[in-house]
Design a protein around this motif. Structure first.
Motif, PDB file in Angstrom:
ATOM      1  N   ARG A 111      35.583  29.115  45.249  1.00  0.00           N
ATOM      2  CA  ARG A 111      36.666  29.546  44.351  1.00  0.00           C
ATOM      3  C   ARG A 111      37.571  28.366  44.001  1.00  0.00           C
ATOM      4  NH1 ARG A 111      41.185  32.510  47.396  1.00  0.00           N
ATOM      5  NH2 ARG A 111      41.337  30.324  48.087  1.00  0.00           N
ATOM      6  N   ASP A 112      38.006  27.638  45.015  1.00  0.00           N
ATOM      7  CA  ASP A 112      38.909  26.519  44.782  1.00  0.00           C
ATOM      8  C   ASP A 112      38.242  25.418  43.973  1.00  0.00           C
ATOM      9  OD1 ASP A 112      40.693  27.962  46.313  1.00  0.00           O
ATOM     10  OD2 ASP A 112      40.408  26.749  48.128  1.00  0.00           O
ATOM     11  N   ARG A 113      36.958  25.285  44.139  1.00  0.00           N
ATOM     12  CA  ARG A 113      36.220  24.218  43.462  1.00  0.00           C
ATOM     13  C   ARG A 113      35.943  24.547  42.005  1.00  0.00           C
ATOM     14  NH1 ARG A 113      31.714  20.813  46.495  1.00  0.00           N
ATOM     15  NH2 ARG A 113      30.636  19.778  44.774  1.00  0.00           N
ATOM     16  N   THR A 114      35.647  25.812  41.711  1.00  0.00           N
ATOM     17  CA  THR A 114      35.188  26.179  40.372  1.00  0.00           C
ATOM     18  C   THR A 114      36.222  26.921  39.527  1.00  0.00           C
ATOM     19  OG1 THR A 114      34.337  28.339  41.056  1.00  0.00           O
ATOM     20  CG2 THR A 114      32.851  26.443  41.292  1.00  0.00           C
ATOM     21  N   GLY A 115      37.168  27.573  40.177  1.00  0.00           N
ATOM     22  CA  GLY A 115      38.121  28.409  39.457  1.00  0.00           C
ATOM     23  C   GLY A 115      37.667  29.841  39.282  1.00  0.00           C
ATOM     24  N   LEU A 243      25.528  19.259  38.730  1.00  0.00           N
ATOM     25  CA  LEU A 243      25.847  18.168  37.814  1.00  0.00           C
ATOM     26  C   LEU A 243      27.334  17.851  37.716  1.00  0.00           C
ATOM     27  CD1 LEU A 243      23.343  19.022  34.953  1.00  0.00           C
ATOM     28  CD2 LEU A 243      23.115  17.254  36.711  1.00  0.00           C
ATOM     29  N   ALA A 244      28.186  18.738  38.208  1.00  0.00           N
ATOM     30  CA  ALA A 244      29.627  18.504  38.142  1.00  0.00           C
ATOM     31  C   ALA A 244      30.299  19.240  39.295  1.00  0.00           C
ATOM     32  CB  ALA A 244      30.202  18.976  36.810  1.00  0.00           C
ATOM     33  N   LEU A 245      31.499  18.831  39.637  1.00  0.00           N
ATOM     34  CA  LEU A 245      32.177  19.411  40.784  1.00  0.00           C
ATOM     35  C   LEU A 245      32.356  20.916  40.634  1.00  0.00           C
ATOM     36  CD1 LEU A 245      33.578  18.494  43.473  1.00  0.00           C
ATOM     37  CD2 LEU A 245      35.740  18.625  42.211  1.00  0.00           C
ATOM     38  N   ASN A 246      32.621  21.367  39.414  1.00  0.00           N
ATOM     39  CA  ASN A 246      32.866  22.789  39.177  1.00  0.00           C
ATOM     40  C   ASN A 246      31.805  23.427  38.287  1.00  0.00           C
ATOM     41  OD1 ASN A 246      33.667  21.351  36.958  1.00  0.00           O
ATOM     42  ND2 ASN A 246      35.754  22.178  36.890  1.00  0.00           N
ATOM     43  N   GLY A 247      30.644  22.769  38.185  1.00  0.00           N
ATOM     44  CA  GLY A 247      29.567  23.302  37.370  1.00  0.00           C
ATOM     45  C   GLY A 247      29.571  22.720  35.973  1.00  0.00           C
ATOM     46  N   LEU A 248      28.525  23.015  35.215  1.00  0.00           N
ATOM     47  CA  LEU A 248      28.376  22.426  33.888  1.00  0.00           C
ATOM     48  C   LEU A 248      29.242  23.119  32.842  1.00  0.00           C
ATOM     49  CD1 LEU A 248      26.806  20.140  32.588  1.00  0.00           C
ATOM     50  CD2 LEU A 248      24.932  21.736  32.117  1.00  0.00           C
ATOM     51  N   GLY A 249      29.568  24.399  33.060  1.00  0.00           N
ATOM     52  CA  GLY A 249      30.338  25.153  32.072  1.00  0.00           C
ATOM     53  C   GLY A 249      31.625  24.489  31.625  1.00  0.00           C
ATOM     54  N   THR A 260      26.310  32.668  37.529  1.00  0.00           N
ATOM     55  CA  THR A 260      25.396  32.819  38.654  1.00  0.00           C
ATOM     56  C   THR A 260      25.110  31.459  39.277  1.00  0.00           C
ATOM     57  OG1 THR A 260      23.459  32.665  37.194  1.00  0.00           O
ATOM     58  CG2 THR A 260      24.315  34.872  37.699  1.00  0.00           C
ATOM     59  N   PHE A 261      24.925  31.470  40.596  1.00  0.00           N
ATOM     60  CA  PHE A 261      24.716  30.240  41.348  1.00  0.00           C
ATOM     61  C   PHE A 261      23.594  30.433  42.358  1.00  0.00           C
ATOM     62  CE2 PHE A 261      29.031  30.287  39.852  1.00  0.00           C
ATOM     63  CZ  PHE A 261      29.314  28.984  39.498  1.00  0.00           C
ATOM     64  N   GLY A 262      23.120  29.326  42.914  1.00  0.00           N
ATOM     65  CA  GLY A 262      22.078  29.343  43.934  1.00  0.00           C
ATOM     66  C   GLY A 262      21.785  27.919  44.347  1.00  0.00           C
ATOM     67  N   LYS A 263      20.532  27.668  44.739  1.00  0.00           N
ATOM     68  CA  LYS A 263      20.060  26.308  45.038  1.00  0.00           C
ATOM     69  C   LYS A 263      20.973  25.559  46.014  1.00  0.00           C
ATOM     70  CE  LYS A 263      16.719  26.699  41.879  1.00  0.00           C
ATOM     71  NZ  LYS A 263      15.302  26.853  42.218  1.00  0.00           N
ATOM     72  N   ALA A 275      29.709  35.067  40.485  1.00  0.00           N
ATOM     73  CA  ALA A 275      31.138  34.795  40.506  1.00  0.00           C
ATOM     74  C   ALA A 275      31.751  35.168  39.167  1.00  0.00           C
ATOM     75  CB  ALA A 275      31.399  33.312  40.795  1.00  0.00           C
ATOM     76  N   GLY A 276      33.043  35.512  39.196  1.00  0.00           N
ATOM     77  CA  GLY A 276      33.710  35.845  37.948  1.00  0.00           C
ATOM     78  C   GLY A 276      35.155  36.235  38.154  1.00  0.00           C
ATOM     79  N   ARG A 277      35.765  36.702  37.067  1.00  0.00           N
ATOM     80  CA  ARG A 277      37.158  37.134  37.112  1.00  0.00           C
ATOM     81  C   ARG A 277      37.299  38.377  37.979  1.00  0.00           C
ATOM     82  NH1 ARG A 277      36.965  37.337  31.441  1.00  0.00           N
ATOM     83  NH2 ARG A 277      37.663  39.496  31.607  1.00  0.00           N
ATOM     84  N   THR A 278      38.468  38.522  38.574  1.00  0.00           N
ATOM     85  CA  THR A 278      38.724  39.644  39.470  1.00  0.00           C
ATOM     86  C   THR A 278      38.558  40.978  38.767  1.00  0.00           C
ATOM     87  OG1 THR A 278      40.236  38.309  40.805  1.00  0.00           O
ATOM     88  CG2 THR A 278      40.437  40.695  40.991  1.00  0.00           C
ATOM     89  N   ASP A 279      39.027  41.080  37.513  1.00  0.00           N
ATOM     90  CA  ASP A 279      38.937  42.370  36.830  1.00  0.00           C
ATOM     91  C   ASP A 279      37.495  42.789  36.580  1.00  0.00           C
ATOM     92  OD1 ASP A 279      38.885  40.178  34.957  1.00  0.00           O
ATOM     93  OD2 ASP A 279      39.075  41.625  33.335  1.00  0.00           O
ATOM     94  N   ILE A 280      36.601  41.833  36.382  1.00  0.00           N
ATOM     95  CA  ILE A 280      35.192  42.151  36.170  1.00  0.00           C
ATOM     96  C   ILE A 280      34.491  42.386  37.512  1.00  0.00           C
ATOM     97  CG2 ILE A 280      32.987  41.282  35.303  1.00  0.00           C
ATOM     98  CD1 ILE A 280      34.605  39.737  33.196  1.00  0.00           C
ATOM     99  N   MET A 281      34.752  41.521  38.479  1.00  0.00           N
ATOM    100  CA  MET A 281      34.115  41.659  39.781  1.00  0.00           C
ATOM    101  C   MET A 281      34.581  42.908  40.523  1.00  0.00           C
ATOM    102  SD  MET A 281      31.941  39.152  40.136  1.00  0.00           S
ATOM    103  CE  MET A 281      31.692  38.886  41.895  1.00  0.00           C
ATOM    104  N   SER A 282      35.663  43.513  40.067  1.00  0.00           N
ATOM    105  CA  SER A 282      36.130  44.757  40.700  1.00  0.00           C
ATOM    106  C   SER A 282      35.106  45.881  40.539  1.00  0.00           C
ATOM    107  CB  SER A 282      37.469  45.191  40.100  1.00  0.00           C
ATOM    108  OG  SER A 282      37.325  45.542  38.729  1.00  0.00           O
TER     109      SER A 282
END
Length: 403
Positions: A111-115, A243-249, A260-263, A275-282
């Motif tokens: 969370r802290d790494r990607t937002g 490829l980046a600290l917080n992903g390519l996005g 989505t993540f893995g590897k 992973a996603g926003r709290t309102d969606i992940m709810s």
């Protein structure tokens, strides 16, 4: 030292008869492997052990591992911090019917790494994509998923071509597959059926489609169209997160609704994550329903969580910058030698118009272990000498197959 001289054929003590082992495998496992992506005719070699950047197969041959279990081994083999983390977790138990502190620690770090505000772990990228699709449909109340030709998102029905055996005709009605990067096709879909689209699923540098980075203008159009029509944007970062600290996005200036993540986030053990926003992940919140009920006996198991945290903590910004720089250097070296290669940073794919199985074996015999589609992924364990050896071997292998 030449590339070919690094490829040792010394037999490992106690190594089995390879032909016998292959025959035994085929007798109990279709084609001798549980993973279709590993098969190379006439029979794929079998791994015995790995240390640092090198893999030893059951015949005793040592090869530089540019497969890295399809990009998941970011630190190569037997990386001490991961080994130690697994041993400490193993001492407490292999899995439980309760959540553990290790799941919380990895989720907090990511969370802290990607937002991305909230996380759910699974056992593979395939499972993570399945959850993302189910979540998008539940949250929007719509059925239609839009994805793109040639992008690999695992093996579930919605992301497998509908003309393949075993996939129902009904997938035609709920999944629309568009040409890679076609803005006109995307605009047509939203113009005709925008209110039906639950989500657009996209990989920003799809391996199966040639590892060509997506056009920023197209990615911004995906974000704008999904937002305008109340659809979700799902970015598949299973491979590209490295490829980046917080992903390519974020490098495209967009914030997806779900990712989505893995590897690499599993430290070499089975893993996937949504992973996603709290309102969606709810949608997964058991206190309120949930909209989406999703189990998984081994999801977020403590061994994977411990290994994953050790892996991503060691893969910090300096490590990412260094590995991407070395990957770019290798790719430029290959291009300068006339080898056609796509990619970015620590990921690349040889795009020569040759028989890919012939190329795979030519590389392997010269001491380079690639993906079966000629995908190459670097690990932090690789030295400059390793990369120089690999460059010579790859150029030689390509030239040999061309001829």
């Amino acid at each position: 030292m030449s590339a070919t001289s690094s490829h040792s054929s010394d037999k490992v003590a106690g190594a089995p008869d390879i032909d016998d082992l292959a025959a035994r495998a085929r007798a109990v496992i279709p084609s001798g492997t549980s993973r279709s992506t590993l098969y190379v005719p006439p029979a794929v070699p079998m791994a015995r052990s790995g240390r640092s950047a090198w893999l030893t197969d059951e015949s005793g041959s040592r090869v530089l591992d540019f497969n890295n279990n399809y990009t998941s081994l970011i630190h190569g083999h037997h990386f001490e911090p991961i080994q130690r983390a697994i041993a400490e977790a193993l001492d407490e138990g292999t899995s439980f019917g309760l959540p553990t502190r290790r799941e919380v620690a990895l989720a907090e770090h990511l969370r802290d790494r990607t937002g991305h505000e909230q996380w759910r772990f699974s056992n593979s990228g395939t499972e993570a994509v399945m959850q993302a699709i189910r979540c998008a449909r539940a949250v929007t109340g719509r059925d239609l998923i839009v994805r793109f030709e040639g992008s690999y998102h695992g093996t579930s029905d919605p992301v497998t071509d509908s003309d393949r055996p075993g996939i129902t005709c009904a997938e035609h009605e709920t999944v629309m597959v568009l040409p890679q990067g076609s803005l006109a096709a995307l605009q047509t879909v939203f113009g005709d059926r925008g209110d039906d689209v639950a989500a657009v699923l996209i990989d920003l540098m799809p391996n199966r489609a040639g590892l060509e980075p997506a056009d920023p203008e197209f990615i911004n159009a995906v974000r704008q169209l999904t937002t305008r029509h109340g659809s979700l944007m799902i970015v598949d970062e299973v491979i590209t997160f490295r490829l980046a600290l917080n992903g390519l996005g974020p490098s495209y200036g967009i914030a997806p609704d779900l990712a989505t993540f893995g590897k690499v986030i599993g430290g070499g053990l089975p893993v996937g994550a949504l992973a996603g926003r709290t309102d969606i992940m709810s949608a997964f919140d058991a206190k309120t329903g949930p909209l989406v009920a999703w189990g998984g006996t081994f999801s977020a198991n403590p061994l994977t969580m411990a290994a994953g945290l050790a892996a991503v903590q060691a893969y910090d910004q300096p490590a990412i910058d260094d590995l991407n720089s070395r990957g770019n250097q290798l790719r430029h070296c290959l291009s300068d030698a006339g080898v056609k290669v796509n990619g970015r940073g620590s990921l690349m794919r040889i795009m020569e118009k040759v028989d890919v199985s012939d190329l795979w074996w030519a590389l392997y015999r010269r001491g380079v272990f690639a993906g079966t589609n000629a995908l190459l992924s670097l690990s932090t364990a690789m030295t400059h000498e390793d990369l120089n050896l690999a460059a010579d071997a790859i150029v030689d292998a390509v030239q040999a197959v061309r001829s």
